[in-house]
Motif scaffolding. Structure first.
Motif, PDB file in Angstrom:
ATOM      1  N   PRO A 174      91.964  30.395 122.137  1.00  0.00           N
ATOM      2  CA  PRO A 174      92.026  31.655 122.877  1.00  0.00           C
ATOM      3  C   PRO A 174      92.242  32.813 121.907  1.00  0.00           C
ATOM      4  O   PRO A 174      92.955  32.692 120.910  1.00  0.00           O
ATOM      5  N   GLY A 175      91.625  33.902 122.173  1.00  0.00           N
ATOM      6  CA  GLY A 175      91.777  35.070 121.305  1.00  0.00           C
ATOM      7  C   GLY A 175      90.881  35.058 120.086  1.00  0.00           C
ATOM      8  O   GLY A 175      90.949  35.966 119.264  1.00  0.00           O
ATOM      9  N   SER A 176      90.024  34.020 119.953  1.00  0.00           N
ATOM     10  CA  SER A 176      89.146  33.973 118.774  1.00  0.00           C
ATOM     11  C   SER A 176      87.883  34.809 118.959  1.00  0.00           C
ATOM     12  O   SER A 176      87.095  34.938 118.044  1.00  0.00           O
ATOM     13  N   VAL A 177      87.706  35.377 120.170  1.00  0.00           N
ATOM     14  CA  VAL A 177      86.594  36.298 120.406  1.00  0.00           C
ATOM     15  C   VAL A 177      87.169  37.642 120.852  1.00  0.00           C
ATOM     16  O   VAL A 177      88.231  37.713 121.458  1.00  0.00           O
ATOM     17  N   ASP A 178      86.462  38.719 120.512  1.00  0.00           N
ATOM     18  CA  ASP A 178      86.888  40.061 120.924  1.00  0.00           C
ATOM     19  C   ASP A 178      86.549  40.322 122.386  1.00  0.00           C
ATOM     20  O   ASP A 178      87.305  40.978 123.102  1.00  0.00           O
ATOM     21  N   GLN A 179      85.377  39.830 122.819  1.00  0.00           N
ATOM     22  CA  GLN A 179      84.935  40.021 124.193  1.00  0.00           C
ATOM     23  C   GLN A 179      84.247  38.751 124.675  1.00  0.00           C
ATOM     24  O   GLN A 179      83.587  38.060 123.905  1.00  0.00           O
ATOM     25  N   GLN A 180      84.432  38.480 125.964  1.00  0.00           N
ATOM     26  CA  GLN A 180      83.853  37.290 126.574  1.00  0.00           C
ATOM     27  C   GLN A 180      82.980  37.711 127.752  1.00  0.00           C
ATOM     28  O   GLN A 180      83.413  38.498 128.602  1.00  0.00           O
ATOM     29  N   VAL A 181      81.778  37.154 127.811  1.00  0.00           N
ATOM     30  CA  VAL A 181      80.860  37.426 128.916  1.00  0.00           C
ATOM     31  C   VAL A 181      80.785  36.173 129.784  1.00  0.00           C
ATOM     32  O   VAL A 181      80.342  35.123 129.330  1.00  0.00           O
ATOM     33  N   VAL A 182      81.248  36.296 131.032  1.00  0.00           N
ATOM     34  CA  VAL A 182      81.177  35.205 132.001  1.00  0.00           C
ATOM     35  C   VAL A 182      80.010  35.524 132.925  1.00  0.00           C
ATOM     36  O   VAL A 182      79.899  36.642 133.425  1.00  0.00           O
ATOM     37  N   LEU A 183      79.145  34.549 133.147  1.00  0.00           N
ATOM     38  CA  LEU A 183      77.900  34.814 133.870  1.00  0.00           C
ATOM     39  C   LEU A 183      77.660  33.765 134.940  1.00  0.00           C
ATOM     40  O   LEU A 183      77.723  32.559 134.672  1.00  0.00           O
ATOM     41  N   LYS A 184      77.400  34.232 136.152  1.00  0.00           N
ATOM     42  CA  LYS A 184      76.976  33.339 137.245  1.00  0.00           C
ATOM     43  C   LYS A 184      75.600  33.796 137.698  1.00  0.00           C
ATOM     44  O   LYS A 184      75.458  34.847 138.323  1.00  0.00           O
ATOM     45  N   VAL A 185      74.590  33.019 137.333  1.00  0.00           N
ATOM     46  CA  VAL A 185      73.218  33.333 137.723  1.00  0.00           C
ATOM     47  C   VAL A 185      73.047  32.882 139.167  1.00  0.00           C
ATOM     48  O   VAL A 185      73.347  31.736 139.509  1.00  0.00           O
TER      49      VAL A 185
ATOM     50  N   LEU B 121      85.405  40.148 129.758  1.00  0.00           N
ATOM     51  CA  LEU B 121      86.833  39.945 129.525  1.00  0.00           C
ATOM     52  C   LEU B 121      87.185  40.336 128.101  1.00  0.00           C
ATOM     53  O   LEU B 121      86.366  40.202 127.188  1.00  0.00           O
ATOM     54  N   ASP B 122      88.431  40.805 127.905  1.00  0.00           N
ATOM     55  CA  ASP B 122      88.883  41.113 126.552  1.00  0.00           C
ATOM     56  C   ASP B 122      89.445  39.847 125.901  1.00  0.00           C
ATOM     57  O   ASP B 122      89.437  38.767 126.500  1.00  0.00           O
ATOM     58  N   ARG B 123      89.978  39.981 124.691  1.00  0.00           N
ATOM     59  CA  ARG B 123      90.458  38.812 123.949  1.00  0.00           C
ATOM     60  C   ARG B 123      91.615  38.099 124.638  1.00  0.00           C
ATOM     61  O   ARG B 123      91.887  36.926 124.378  1.00  0.00           O
TER      62      ARG B 123
ATOM     63  N   LYS C 176      85.366  44.773 132.929  1.00  0.00           N
ATOM     64  CA  LYS C 176      84.275  45.273 133.757  1.00  0.00           C
ATOM     65  C   LYS C 176      83.664  44.093 134.502  1.00  0.00           C
ATOM     66  O   LYS C 176      83.796  42.945 134.070  1.00  0.00           O
ATOM     67  N   SER C 177      82.929  44.403 135.572  1.00  0.00           N
ATOM     68  CA  SER C 177      82.151  43.377 136.273  1.00  0.00           C
ATOM     69  C   SER C 177      81.011  44.063 137.002  1.00  0.00           C
ATOM     70  O   SER C 177      81.033  45.280 137.212  1.00  0.00           O
ATOM     71  N   GLY C 178      80.012  43.288 137.378  1.00  0.00           N
ATOM     72  CA  GLY C 178      78.890  43.866 138.095  1.00  0.00           C
ATOM     73  C   GLY C 178      77.800  42.847 138.320  1.00  0.00           C
ATOM     74  O   GLY C 178      77.996  41.642 138.136  1.00  0.00           O
ATOM     75  N   THR C 179      76.646  43.352 138.729  1.00  0.00           N
ATOM     76  CA  THR C 179      75.488  42.499 138.965  1.00  0.00           C
ATOM     77  C   THR C 179      74.287  43.055 138.209  1.00  0.00           C
ATOM     78  O   THR C 179      74.234  44.238 137.892  1.00  0.00           O
ATOM     79  N   ILE C 180      73.372  42.165 137.916  1.00  0.00           N
ATOM     80  CA  ILE C 180      72.126  42.528 137.248  1.00  0.00           C
ATOM     81  C   ILE C 180      70.997  41.860 138.021  1.00  0.00           C
ATOM     82  O   ILE C 180      71.090  40.671 138.358  1.00  0.00           O
ATOM     83  N   ALA C 181      69.943  42.618 138.318  1.00  0.00           N
ATOM     84  CA  ALA C 181      68.751  42.059 138.963  1.00  0.00           C
ATOM     85  C   ALA C 181      67.532  42.479 138.144  1.00  0.00           C
ATOM     86  O   ALA C 181      67.312  43.668 137.926  1.00  0.00           O
ATOM     87  N   LEU C 182      66.783  41.510 137.670  1.00  0.00           N
ATOM     88  CA  LEU C 182      65.603  41.755 136.834  1.00  0.00           C
ATOM     89  C   LEU C 182      64.402  41.021 137.409  1.00  0.00           C
ATOM     90  O   LEU C 182      64.553  39.961 138.031  1.00  0.00           O
TER      91      LEU C 182
END
Length: 195
Positions: free
Chosen positions: A120-131, A150-152, A158-164
């Motif tokens: 834990p804490g070995s990354v500056d930012q974490q991106v969690v993704l549910k497709v 997520l931060d370290r 932040k959170s949100g949705t993406i549609a492409l």
């Protein structure tokens, strides 16, 4: 020379039958199976952030994509799985690997890792993704996802949705998978903008 026992004679006939059946299967000339992989998209903009340590994951794809066939949605609710067009391996792993490569390329960084990482804490930012959607349909190929940043410390920033969406001929599986790869690259572009 000994006479064959009834057991060895039956066994010989069984082996002969199995051999003939297998030979028939091999020479039947069945339809060829094509295997597909998503590939990294290196056409995005490079943002120079080589010191940023980013963790990707967990990444979750819809359960319906856990099968080997490349699926095509027909109409509003029917999905078709063609046995001759299959993923070369688990799509969720391929998607995560390609997305990670795409993000690393765009950041100009080798510090992009896939969940779980060392500590834990070995990354500056974490991106969690549910497709929630990743499929070809009558009007093209679609990728929709919910994301959390997520931060370290694991606190959500932040959170949100993406549609492409991208166009592709849904009768051409090469075109479908190429469009899916492009969408994975565009998803990486959007994620990099969030970091």
């Amino acid at each position: 020379m000994k006479n064959p026992t009834p057991f060895s004679s039956a066994m010989t006939r069984l082996l002969l039958l199995v051999t003939l059946l297998l030979a028939g299967c091999v020479s039947s000339g069945g339809a060829t199976v094509s295997y597909y992989l998503l590939t990294p998209d290196m056409s995005g903009n490079v943002v120079s952030r080589p010191d940023l340590r980013v963790g990707i994951g967990p990444v979750e794809l819809p359960e319906y994509l856990s099968r080997p066939q490349v699926l095509v949605q027909v109409g509003s609710s029917r999905v078709v799985a063609d046995k001759q067009h299959r993923w070369a391996g688990p799509l969720e792993k391929n998607f995560t690997d390609v997305l990670t490569s795409n993000i690393g390329y765009r950041l100009g960084s080798a510090n992009v890792v896939i969940y779980p990482w060392e500590s834990p804490g070995s990354v500056d930012q974490q991106v969690v993704l549910k497709v929630t959607r990743f499929i070809a349909s009558d009007d093209g190929v679609h990728l929709e996802a919910r994301w959390r940043l997520l931060d370290r410390n694991g606190t959500q920033r932040k959170s949100g949705t993406i549609a492409l969406a991208d166009s592709a001929d849904t009768r051409d599986y090469d075109a479908i998978v190429t469009a899916m790869s492009r969408l994975t690259g565009r998803l990486a572009d959007r994620i990099v903008q969030l970091l």
